[in-house]
Design an enzyme around this catalytic site. Sequence first.
Site, short mmCIF file in Angstrom:
data_model
loop_
_atom_site.label_atom_id
_atom_site.label_comp_id
_atom_site.label_asym_id
_atom_site.label_seq_id
_atom_site.Cartn_x
_atom_site.Cartn_y
_atom_site.Cartn_z
N HIS A 161 65.17 32.40 37.58
CA HIS A 161 64.46 32.82 38.81
C HIS A 161 63.45 33.94 38.52
O HIS A 161 63.11 34.71 39.42
CB HIS A 161 65.42 33.29 39.91
CG HIS A 161 66.61 32.40 40.11
ND1 HIS A 161 66.64 31.41 41.05
CD2 HIS A 161 67.80 32.35 39.46
CE1 HIS A 161 67.82 30.78 40.99
NE2 HIS A 161 68.54 31.32 40.02
N SER A 282 36.11 42.26 31.02
CA SER A 282 35.55 42.19 32.36
C SER A 282 34.20 42.89 32.35
O SER A 282 34.02 43.89 31.67
CB SER A 282 36.49 42.88 33.35
OG SER A 282 35.78 43.27 34.50
N LYS A 288 39.86 46.09 30.97
CA LYS A 288 40.47 44.77 31.05
C LYS A 288 40.37 43.96 29.77
O LYS A 288 39.37 43.97 29.07
CB LYS A 288 39.82 43.96 32.17
CG LYS A 288 40.09 44.53 33.54
CD LYS A 288 41.29 43.89 34.18
CE LYS A 288 40.91 42.53 34.65
NZ LYS A 288 41.76 41.98 35.66
N GLU A 295 44.90 31.00 30.70
CA GLU A 295 44.65 30.55 32.09
C GLU A 295 44.01 29.17 32.11
O GLU A 295 44.35 28.32 32.94
CB GLU A 295 43.75 31.56 32.81
CG GLU A 295 44.41 32.92 33.01
CD GLU A 295 43.39 33.97 33.39
OE1 GLU A 295 43.00 34.02 34.57
OE2 GLU A 295 42.95 34.74 32.50
#
Length: 464
Positions: A161, A282, A288, A295
Amino acid sequence: MTDQSSNQMWGGRFAAGPDAIMEAINASIGFDKRMAAQDIAGSRAHAAMLAATGVITDNDAEAIREGLLTVLSEIESGSFQFSTALEDIHMNVEARLKEVIGEPAGRLHTGRSRNDQVATDFKLWVRDQFDAAEKGLLALIKALVDQAEAGADWVMPGFTHLQTAQPVTWGHHMMAYVEMFGRDLSRVRDARARMNESPLGAAALAGTSFPIDRDMTASALGFDRPAANSLDAVSDRDFALEFLSTASICAVHLSRFAEELVIWSSAQFRFVTLSDRFSTGSSIMPQKKNPDAAELIRAKVGRIFGANTALMMVMKGLPLAYSKDMQEDKEQVFDAADNWMLALAAMEGMVKDMTGNRESLAAAAGSGFSTATDLADWMVRVLKVPFRDAHHVTGALVAMAEGRGCDLPDLSLEDMQGVHEGITEDIFNVLGVENSVNSRMSYGGTAPAQVRAQVQRWKEILAG
Ligand code: ARG
């Protein structure tokens, strides 16, 4: 006489050429030119067989062979002029062959149809992609096995979970994906073996009256045997569907791992550092480092499974044998294949380059009461308490630690004995994360010794 603009391949009964919209919806050359090499290989096998069986002369077969090699080199060098009016790769190649060698070109299509031709070409193309997928999977599995070996005894939290469950080892987690990609590999090999039957010689749908030798063309093209039913041979796209479904399941695995890498590389987790080579920055936030490759791999399952669904829908209502609907198979498979291979390669690169952060993993492994089960198991083993009671006692201790904002090993022996008087000093060994993982020695368990045994097994498999 037919109109000059009607199709030179099938225009005999046509008085006029197609409407421009008809040509646009009908033509597949824009994408099926990717099968040029397969088309020419199929034609070469067919022509050689026609000569061997006496259907055409050896001279014609030789002219066809040389002409096809010329056409192939034109296509490879980029000088070939593809024509939409000629619909597809099959007719583009044959028309050019006619320009190059003249009359003998017209004999190539004897005892053959575009229906068995396209099924053959497409099978050859898909078969190459199964082979590429096998290579990509083996490379990815090897990268994961290397990670597992390097960190066979690094502790980290195991989750259910996505809540801390029990400590596991980094190697164990890596090897879980090895098992998943190993099943993908086995699906690839199964499907490749099943598909390897030649449609060539099924002709339009019924076979042919020419004395062709289908075993000869099958073996020339590396097929195990000719497909046994001509209707099935020209209308079967199971090989494409199996390719797409195998790709879809593998893409699900890639996506799950990609999701973990996205989570693990966040500042909140810091379980892994992805290499700069597989990350981006970024344009506005200087701090970043984004896991873009992960992704995008996560997203690929969308288009790959989309292709699978699309082709299932194209096929589901088709009567035997060939219908033009089936031309819609190629773009789906081409796109899925390109993206599957890319995702496999990107994942392999990321896995090779990533660094597991041993300290962060270990720190996280000990938090969240991850050794509560070990405490309960110890009470069962040493104090002979029934598991349900031990579970209850442990729950009370977890609640106590939670109330104090500490972890289980931070409670004193007196605290513990207040809940169950039988607990002794030994319990503190059991509450250690290293002890916890070392004790999980059941076959396939997370103990480093078990992980190393699986690493060894996979190294032997990879060594072939
Ligand atoms: N371009 C066609 C396809 O991809 C080739 C087969 C055409 N056959 C036919 N009977 N029109 O399916």
